[in-house]
Design a protein around this motif. Sequence first.
Motif, PDB file in Angstrom:
ATOM      1  N   SER A   9      -4.272  38.626  74.631  1.00 26.08           N
ATOM      2  CA  SER A   9      -2.941  38.088  74.313  1.00 26.08           C
ATOM      3  C   SER A   9      -2.591  36.933  75.228  1.00 26.08           C
ATOM      4  O   SER A   9      -2.850  36.986  76.428  1.00 26.08           O
ATOM      5  N   ARG A  11       0.372  36.367  76.051  1.00 30.36           N
ATOM      6  CA  ARG A  11       1.688  36.673  76.634  1.00 30.36           C
ATOM      7  C   ARG A  11       1.599  37.247  78.048  1.00 30.36           C
ATOM      8  O   ARG A  11       2.597  37.707  78.607  1.00 30.36           O
ATOM      9  N   SER A  15       2.712  40.997  77.791  1.00 31.97           N
ATOM     10  CA  SER A  15       1.879  41.502  76.691  1.00 31.97           C
ATOM     11  C   SER A  15       1.904  43.025  76.613  1.00 31.97           C
ATOM     12  O   SER A  15       1.560  43.725  77.571  1.00 31.97           O
ATOM     13  N   ARG A  16       2.260  43.521  75.428  1.00 30.41           N
ATOM     14  CA  ARG A  16       2.259  44.976  75.227  1.00 30.41           C
ATOM     15  C   ARG A  16       0.823  45.478  75.143  1.00 30.41           C
ATOM     16  O   ARG A  16       0.513  46.579  75.609  1.00 30.41           O
ATOM     17  N   THR A  17      -0.040  44.691  74.533  1.00 29.11           N
ATOM     18  CA  THR A  17      -1.467  45.048  74.512  1.00 29.11           C
ATOM     19  C   THR A  17      -1.960  45.184  75.950  1.00 29.11           C
ATOM     20  O   THR A  17      -2.668  46.141  76.295  1.00 29.11           O
ATOM     21  N   PRO A  84      -3.627  41.593  70.505  1.00 30.33           N
ATOM     22  CA  PRO A  84      -2.575  41.725  69.503  1.00 30.33           C
ATOM     23  C   PRO A  84      -3.133  41.307  68.153  1.00 30.33           C
ATOM     24  O   PRO A  84      -4.144  40.599  68.104  1.00 30.33           O
ATOM     25  N   VAL A  85      -2.485  41.740  67.085  1.00 35.26           N
ATOM     26  CA  VAL A  85      -2.887  41.312  65.745  1.00 35.26           C
ATOM     27  C   VAL A  85      -2.228  39.973  65.452  1.00 35.26           C
ATOM     28  O   VAL A  85      -1.009  39.856  65.522  1.00 35.26           O
ATOM     29  N   ILE A  87      -2.152  37.637  62.358  1.00 32.01           N
ATOM     30  CA  ILE A  87      -2.476  37.496  60.927  1.00 32.01           C
ATOM     31  C   ILE A  87      -3.740  38.310  60.592  1.00 32.01           C
ATOM     32  O   ILE A  87      -4.783  37.769  60.225  1.00 32.01           O
ATOM     33  N   TYR A  88      -3.608  39.605  60.832  1.00 33.56           N
ATOM     34  CA  TYR A  88      -4.635  40.599  60.464  1.00 33.56           C
ATOM     35  C   TYR A  88      -5.950  40.440  61.224  1.00 33.56           C
ATOM     36  O   TYR A  88      -6.981  40.909  60.755  1.00 33.56           O
ATOM     37  N   THR A 121      -2.497  45.921  69.122  1.00 30.92           N
ATOM     38  CA  THR A 121      -1.076  46.177  68.822  1.00 30.92           C
ATOM     39  C   THR A 121      -0.600  45.144  67.821  1.00 30.92           C
ATOM     40  O   THR A 121      -1.047  43.999  67.823  1.00 30.92           O
ATOM     41  N   SER A 122       0.299  45.589  66.978  1.00 29.56           N
ATOM     42  CA  SER A 122       0.831  44.689  65.949  1.00 29.56           C
ATOM     43  C   SER A 122       2.332  44.932  65.816  1.00 29.56           C
ATOM     44  O   SER A 122       2.885  45.855  66.399  1.00 29.56           O
ATOM     45  N   GLY A 123       2.933  44.102  64.968  1.00 32.35           N
ATOM     46  CA  GLY A 123       4.325  44.355  64.617  1.00 32.35           C
ATOM     47  C   GLY A 123       4.425  45.431  63.548  1.00 32.35           C
ATOM     48  O   GLY A 123       5.529  45.832  63.170  1.00 32.35           O
ATOM     49  N   GLY A 124       3.315  45.882  63.027  1.00 28.68           N
ATOM     50  CA  GLY A 124       3.356  46.962  62.044  1.00 28.68           C
ATOM     51  C   GLY A 124       2.293  46.882  60.969  1.00 28.68           C
ATOM     52  O   GLY A 124       2.210  47.746  60.109  1.00 28.68           O
ATOM     53  N   ALA A 125       1.438  45.848  61.006  1.00 28.48           N
ATOM     54  CA  ALA A 125       0.389  45.749  59.985  1.00 28.48           C
ATOM     55  C   ALA A 125      -0.866  45.122  60.568  1.00 28.48           C
ATOM     56  O   ALA A 125      -0.795  44.117  61.276  1.00 28.48           O
TER      57      ALA A 125
END
Length: 224
Positions: A9, A11, A15-17, A84-85, A87-88, A121-125
């Motif tokens: 990441s 960030r 970074s959360r990852t 992080p994810v 775009i998939y 980690t992703s925002g949900g997808a």
Amino acid sequence: MKIIGLNGSPRKSQSRTGQLVQEILNSAGAAGAETEYLNITDLKLDFCIACGKCHHIGYCILKDDFEPLMEKIIAADGLVVGSPVYIYQITAQLKVWVDRLGGPTIHCQKLLGKYGAVVSTSGGAGENETAQYLEATLINTGMQCVGRIASGIELDGLLPLDSPLMQNAQELGLSLVRAIEHKQEFPEQTQVHHQFREFFRYVISQQQEAWNWEYKYWQEKGWL
Ligand SMILES: Cc1cc2nc3c(=O)[nH]c(=O)nc-3n(C[C@H](O)[C@H](O)[C@H](O)COP(=O)(O)O)c2cc1C
């Protein structure tokens, strides 16, 4: 025992990852491992230029941080890779490193006998597909993967240490240390390594001239 953590990441401390990768390392550290955490954006890594020279000479000709990073990874027993994810997929920053593995690291299974774990980690997808891609990448280098964290995280900022996700990270750190200590076998992954060697035996044997370094490596290993 040494375990490296690599976060893809940009960030950095936000970074959360990265927080999860660091928690895996903290837990491994508490179980006795020496650990080192690296951010991909602190490293200078240029795009693979597909010159193909690495197959012939055994290292990358680009003068950046790739070879020193690989020396660290090769000297270690374990590797935790997180992304992080975007775009998939994994981040572009981390993909630059992955593409550079396409030379001797993968062709010669340079990380055989080492153990890995992955985080996405992703925002949900897309977190499962991304974790699966990272696992497949590590297995392709010869490593065995002890587990993954794939999470669609909704909360911003620091995760509480007692949250289930952080507990998963702590357990994954322990699993990694135990796998290294006991030289644990993951038969499905060993099977993938065998299949890889079967296929690449043919490829390498056809490339004695163009991929001379890799050909010799395979000869020395008795794989041809
Ligand atoms: C360029 C970009 C692309 C993203 N693409 C996705 C996506 O495809 N799916 C998703 O669920 N989240 C996506 N996100 C959100 C991140 O995956 C998510 O916020 C992640 O937890 C960030 O991790 P980090 O804090 O380690 O950087 C994207 C974020 C950015 C900046």
